[in-house]
Design an enzyme around this catalytic site. Structure first.
Site, PDB file in Angstrom:
ATOM      1  N   HIS A 275       0.839  -1.213   0.000  1.00 32.10           N
ATOM      2  CA  HIS A 275       0.000   0.000   0.000  1.00 32.10           C
ATOM      3  C   HIS A 275       0.873   1.263   0.000  1.00 32.10           C
ATOM      4  O   HIS A 275       0.919   1.950  -0.995  1.00 32.10           O
ATOM      5  CB  HIS A 275      -1.017   0.026   1.154  1.00 32.10           C
ATOM      6  CG  HIS A 275      -1.904  -1.175   1.194  1.00 32.10           C
ATOM      7  ND1 HIS A 275      -2.682  -1.532   0.137  1.00 32.10           N
ATOM      8  CD2 HIS A 275      -2.107  -2.129   2.154  1.00 32.10           C
ATOM      9  CE1 HIS A 275      -3.336  -2.644   0.428  1.00 32.10           C
ATOM     10  NE2 HIS A 275      -2.999  -3.021   1.641  1.00 32.10           N
ATOM     11  N   ASP A 326      -5.008  -8.376  -3.419  1.00 29.79           N
ATOM     12  CA  ASP A 326      -5.260  -8.126  -2.003  1.00 29.79           C
ATOM     13  C   ASP A 326      -6.537  -8.791  -1.490  1.00 29.79           C
ATOM     14  O   ASP A 326      -6.536  -9.969  -1.180  1.00 29.79           O
ATOM     15  CB  ASP A 326      -5.258  -6.605  -1.764  1.00 29.79           C
ATOM     16  CG  ASP A 326      -5.215  -6.224  -0.287  1.00 29.79           C
ATOM     17  OD1 ASP A 326      -5.267  -7.128   0.556  1.00 29.79           O
ATOM     18  OD2 ASP A 326      -5.140  -5.025   0.031  1.00 29.79           O
TER      19      ASP A 326
HETATM   20 ZN   LIG Z   1      -3.237  -6.835   2.642  1.00 32.52          ZN
END
Ligand SMILES: [Zn+2]
Length: 466
Positions: A275, A326
């Site tokens: 991220h 994800d």
């Molecule tokens: Zn993750």
């Protein structure tokens, strides 16, 4: 030339662009021996008009595939005026309570099959669901890890298994909640688990280190794991996904999360910062300088309302990135790359933000996704490497995608527009065949096990619902 498979493609997309009339030799272990442009076809098996490398998926939590779509109702859990990452996490925790090795394998096999059909040929599995639902280790403490490796083998995708160290419930070191007990390891347990996973690794598997996040792992424990684990392995960590996490890190550790890592940890090319959404100019420059990979997951980050990674600034200073699915609200490299670019266009009110010298936008995005994803995996995958001016060889695993030249997105397209048309034209798959480790995993767009695996997945999810 014993056991060598000999193929031929009209065009192969190498790190420096399209090459014409490429002879491809793959050895019996499923690795490239040579890719030689400007060759004669001879009696070689014909692959097709457009061949590109497989795309690595650098971030996955497999069990979340079965909860995609279950957290899209406002106030789902009641009492929350505004839904956020943190309310989504409560739904995820509830779901994580019910998954066991058998159901995890059924879910992961379905997910990994979908990945292959979408063009992902390798997955980095960020795995923290270690123990039984009561929080106690299984008789085999690596039972859940083995379920993931088995799922990958069932469908033939490559996997970097990243067992996660998860110790505390926040930056203040508070203990894990009841619902986080399945994730818990101390450093010794963790190192033993890692060793077991490495011993369980077969062909197309490797293992890496993984810290859940700065809020879940104290500094001393991170250091202990890094010092005990000297072998060169990939290192993954969630970081700076949410503003609240940044503020808490500043309050407790005196620095923003990525800055803290830059100041305190030996960041280098082994590291993937997953991220890294909320980063300032210094952090962007530091990440680029250390050669870490930013692990971007645009469909999940959008779904969770995380924020927008400063892609253009990061690319300007030479940062590297790859993509991950994800939480699997989407399992598609084309959609991840589109979202990555479109998010930037929407906030900047400009077009063609991702860039690379002499590349179109799609080519730049895919170039980074393949290179950054391969780096993050620590596996011998990624670009067909240049050995000399005439040949591309080396021992990397033979993963490739044959695009469907008859797909509406690609008909009548020439070299400069093929990658962009694949990535930015419609939602019908333009993937014809997918090879991993020299074996065909997807033919004519379909995985041969798809009906069996989908049925088992349906039975599993129905049972979990109860
Ligand atoms: Zn993750």
């Amino acid at each position: 030339m014993d056991g060598i498979k000999r193929y031929f493609a009209d065009h192969v997309w190498m790190v420096d662009g399209w090459h014409l009339d490429v002879a491809i030799d793959i050895d019996a272990s499923g690795h490239f021996v040579a890719l030689v442009p400007r060759s004669e076809r001879g009696d070689r098996d014909y692959l097709g008009r457009w061949v590109v490398p497989g795309v690595p998926n650098l971030h996955s939590h497999a069990f979340q595939r079965a909860m995609a779509g279950l957290a899209e109702r406002r106030g789902h859990l009641g009492g929350h005026e505004q839904d956020s990452f943190w309310t989504w996490r409560e739904v995820m925790y509830a779901f994580a309570q019910v998954v066991e090795p058998e159901s995890l394998q059924a879910i992961a096999a379905q997910l990994y099959l979908e990945m292959l059909e979408a063009g992902y040929t390798h997955v980095c599995e960020f795995h923290y669901l270690h123990h039984a639902p009561n929080g106690k280790p299984y008789a085999d403490p690596a039972a859940m890890s083995r379920a993931l490796l088995a799922a990958a083998d069932e469908v033939g995708i490559g996997i970097t298994l990243l067992p996660v160290l998860y110790m505390s419930g926040g930056f203040d070191g508070r203990p894990l909640s009841e619902r986080q007990q399945r994730f818990r390891c101390d450093v010794d347990q963790y190192l033993r688990l890692l060793e077991t996973v490495e011993q369980a690794c077969g062909p197309r598997h490797n293992a890496g280190l993984c810290f859940h996040s700065l809020r879940a792992v104290p500094e001393a424990s991170m250091r202990a794991v890094l010092e005990a684990s000297l072998a060169p392995r990939p290192v993954h960590i969630h970081v700076a996904e949410q503003q609240a996490e940044v503020l808490e890190c500043v309050a407790v550790r005196g620095a923003r999360p990525v800055q803290w890592l830059l100041n305190n940890m030996p960041l280098d090319e082994r590291w993937s910062l997953i991220h890294a959404t909320h980063v300032d100019a210094d952090e962007i420059a530091g990440m680029a300088r250390q050669g870490v990979v930013a692990g971007l997951c645009p469909s999940t980050e959008g779904n969770l309302g995380d924020g927008l990674f400063p892609l253009e600034q990061f690319m300007k200073v030479g940062g590297r990135f790859g993509i991950g699915s994800d939480s699997h609200v989407s399992v598609s490299p084309t959609e991840e790359l589109r979202w990555l670019e479109y998010g930037q266009r929407l906030v900047s009110q400009r077009r063609n933000i991702a860039f690379s010298t002499n590349r179109s936008t799609g080519e730049a995005l895919l170039t980074y996704a393949i290179g950054g994803g391969a780096q993050a995996s620590g596996a011998s995958i990624g670009w067909f490497e240049e050995a000399d001016v005439d040949a591309y060889t080396q021992g990397s695993r033979a993963d490739l995608i044959v695009l469907d030249e008859t797909a509406p997105a690609l008909v009548a397209r020439d070299k400069p527009a093929v990658i962009d048309s694949w990535l930015f034209s419609g939602n019908r798959s333009a993937i014809r065949h997918v090879m991993v480790g020299g074996e065909w995993r997807v033919r004519e767009g379909l995985h041969p096990q798809r009906l069996r695996i989908a049925q088992r997945y349906a039975d599993t999810v129905s049972a979990l619902k109860g």
